[in-house]
Scaffold this motif. Structure first.
Motif, PDB file in Angstrom:
ATOM      1  N   SER A 183     -13.670  52.850  40.673  1.00 30.95           N
ATOM      2  CA  SER A 183     -13.255  53.187  42.049  1.00 30.95           C
ATOM      3  C   SER A 183     -11.865  52.685  42.410  1.00 30.95           C
ATOM      4  N   SER A 184     -10.976  52.580  41.427  1.00 37.52           N
ATOM      5  CA  SER A 184      -9.594  52.202  41.750  1.00 37.52           C
ATOM      6  C   SER A 184      -8.852  53.331  42.452  1.00 37.52           C
TER       7      SER A 184
ATOM      8  N   GLU B  57     -18.796  54.109  33.732  1.00 37.91           N
ATOM      9  CA  GLU B  57     -19.219  53.143  34.732  1.00 37.91           C
ATOM     10  C   GLU B  57     -20.505  52.418  34.313  1.00 37.91           C
ATOM     11  N   GLU B  58     -21.430  53.156  33.700  1.00 33.32           N
ATOM     12  CA  GLU B  58     -22.680  52.548  33.255  1.00 33.32           C
ATOM     13  C   GLU B  58     -22.467  51.708  32.008  1.00 33.32           C
ATOM     14  N   LEU B  59     -21.601  52.197  31.129  1.00 33.85           N
ATOM     15  CA  LEU B  59     -21.305  51.454  29.906  1.00 33.85           C
ATOM     16  C   LEU B  59     -20.626  50.130  30.230  1.00 33.85           C
ATOM     17  N   ALA B  60     -19.753  50.145  31.229  1.00 36.52           N
ATOM     18  CA  ALA B  60     -19.013  48.936  31.590  1.00 36.52           C
ATOM     19  C   ALA B  60     -19.913  47.844  32.162  1.00 36.52           C
TER      20      ALA B  60
ATOM     21  N   THR C   7     -20.964  57.385  40.340  1.00 36.62           N
ATOM     22  CA  THR C   7     -20.273  56.898  41.546  1.00 36.62           C
ATOM     23  C   THR C   7     -19.775  58.018  42.442  1.00 36.62           C
ATOM     24  N   ILE C   8     -20.196  59.239  42.195  1.00 40.27           N
ATOM     25  CA  ILE C   8     -19.560  60.392  42.822  1.00 40.27           C
ATOM     26  C   ILE C   8     -19.848  60.544  44.305  1.00 40.27           C
ATOM     27  N   ASN C   9     -20.883  59.928  44.816  1.00 36.21           N
ATOM     28  CA  ASN C   9     -21.245  60.106  46.221  1.00 36.21           C
ATOM     29  C   ASN C   9     -20.541  59.143  47.166  1.00 36.21           C
TER      30      ASN C   9
ATOM     31  N   ASP D 219     -15.684  58.785  36.319  1.00 34.67           N
ATOM     32  CA  ASP D 219     -15.442  59.296  37.660  1.00 34.67           C
ATOM     33  C   ASP D 219     -14.087  60.016  37.697  1.00 34.67           C
ATOM     34  N   PRO D 220     -14.082  61.304  38.035  1.00 31.28           N
ATOM     35  CA  PRO D 220     -12.823  62.074  37.982  1.00 31.28           C
ATOM     36  C   PRO D 220     -11.725  61.510  38.863  1.00 31.28           C
ATOM     37  N   ARG D 221     -12.087  60.840  39.946  1.00 31.21           N
ATOM     38  CA  ARG D 221     -11.078  60.267  40.847  1.00 31.21           C
ATOM     39  C   ARG D 221     -10.302  59.161  40.152  1.00 31.21           C
ATOM     40  N   ASP D 222     -11.019  58.332  39.387  1.00 32.32           N
ATOM     41  CA  ASP D 222     -10.349  57.279  38.625  1.00 32.32           C
ATOM     42  C   ASP D 222      -9.563  57.856  37.457  1.00 32.32           C
ATOM     43  N   VAL D 223     -10.055  58.956  36.893  1.00 32.12           N
ATOM     44  CA  VAL D 223      -9.345  59.615  35.791  1.00 32.12           C
ATOM     45  C   VAL D 223      -7.989  60.129  36.267  1.00 32.12           C
ATOM     46  N   VAL D 224      -7.949  60.709  37.450  1.00 35.17           N
ATOM     47  CA  VAL D 224      -6.682  61.229  37.989  1.00 35.17           C
ATOM     48  C   VAL D 224      -5.673  60.094  38.163  1.00 35.17           C
TER      49      VAL D 224
END
Length: 335
Positions: A300-301, A245-248, A331-333, A181-186
């Motif tokens: 989603s942190s 997210e799916e791997l985790a 998780t993008i939505n 998820d790019p939001r968590d990557v940032v």
């Protein structure tokens, strides 16, 4: 008989003056460290030292036993490396715990981060000068020599997009690509930059960092272009494309070792595992106190960091970059 090298096909140019000015705002005294380039038509953002190794990486001689782990920075790379290595080595937990991950994998573009000034800073702040010299001597070895000296099977880590890796990679070797998820990557990228603040003089809040990241002024951005390149190749038999997210939540094993593997890779155990937590860099004083390389690993942190106008900027950034693509993050939505 030596293989004829391909001419490097991409233009490499210095970043624009206004881009350098924006990046400089993140640092206390970073002007002499801020040498950056853009590579290729997508303008991938790199430290200038990458220019010296770009052709060698593009032309690296591949072996059929090579195993690549590729991600954007801070997308679950270390966790995936450990998982892949253990599966490929018959669950050899003893070696995994006793041998640093950095000794089991080669990070092919790693030395591009360190210019002459960085090396001077490392030596100046290192408590153990001998360990610092050893660390710097290792990353100073040309990547071509390092790769040639490695025994089979070679485990290779990279954050490079597929276009900057050897064009025959999927025909010769295997690669596991993980997207997050790019939001968590940032958020994770921000904390990683804080972790290395002793090296680069980072002095910015999250909002300012986010503004820099979304304008593709963080190493190996643009983020979405990197992911989309791998996504387009996901059906190749030598490419395994996974979402963090799916791997985790669903480990890809069902044999008797799964309980031990899950325990080994659980966040609490992984965070306290010196073999994956850059202990060698911490021992010579390169990492900031109070920060860790393995941080939270949670999905989603990002929610605790984006607020106000940043929420809309974030949504626009995602929407614009996912136009005309079938790439869907799990998780993008959930804005």
């Amino acid at each position: 008989m030596s293989v004829q090298e391909l001419v490097y096909p991409y233009e490499i140019k210095d970043i624009e003056a206004h881009e350098k000015e924006q990046v400089a705002k993140l640092y206390i005294d970073g002007n002499d460290l801020l040498e950056y380039i853009r590579v290729g038509p997508k303008g991938y953002f790199f430290h200038k030292n990458f220019e010296k190794m770009a052709a060698d990486i593009y032309n690296m001689e591949l072996r059929p036993t090579d195993m690549f782990v590729a991600t954007c920075p801070r997308a679950g790379t270390t966790w995936t490396q450990e998982l892949v290595w253990l599966i490929a080595n018959d669950m050899d937990f003893e070696t995994a715990k006793s041998t640093p991950l950095t000794a089991r994998y080669v990070f092919i573009e790693f030395s591009s981060i360190y210019n002459v000034r960085c090396r001077e800073i490392v030596m100046k702040m290192a408590d153990n000068k001998g360990a610092a010299r050893k660390f710097l001597s290792q990353i100073a070895i040309p990547i071509k020599e390092t790769l040639q000296s490695m025994p089979d099977p070679r485990f290779i880590k990279t954050h490079l997009p597929m276009s900057l890796l050897p064009p025959n990679l999927l025909d010769k070797s295997k690669i596991v690509y993980v997207a997050r998820d790019p939001r968590d990557v940032v958020v994770s990228s921000y904390h990683h930059t804080v972790l290395l603040r002793k090296m680069f003089g980072f002095n910015s809040d999250f909002k300012q960092f986010w503004d820099t990241y979304r304008h593709d002024l963080f190493v190996i951005t643009p983020f979405f272009e990197n992911v989309k390149e791998a996504w387009a190749l996901r059906h190749h038999p030598n490419m395994l494309f996974l979402f963090y997210e799916e791997l985790a939540k669903d480990m890809p094993l069902t044999d008797d070792n799964i309980r031990t593997l899950c325990d080994h890779l659980s966040f609490e155990n992984f965070k306290n595992n010196n073999s994956v937590n850059l202990k060698d860099m911490r021992d010579i004083g390169m990492l900031a106190d109070g920060e860790t390389f393995i941080r939270k690993g949670k999905v989603s942190s990002w929610r605790g960091y984006f607020e106000g106008e940043m929420i809309q900027e974030l949504q626009s950034w995602i929407d614009e970059n996912l136009q005309n693509t079938d790439l869907i993050f799990p998780t993008i939505n959930y804005i």
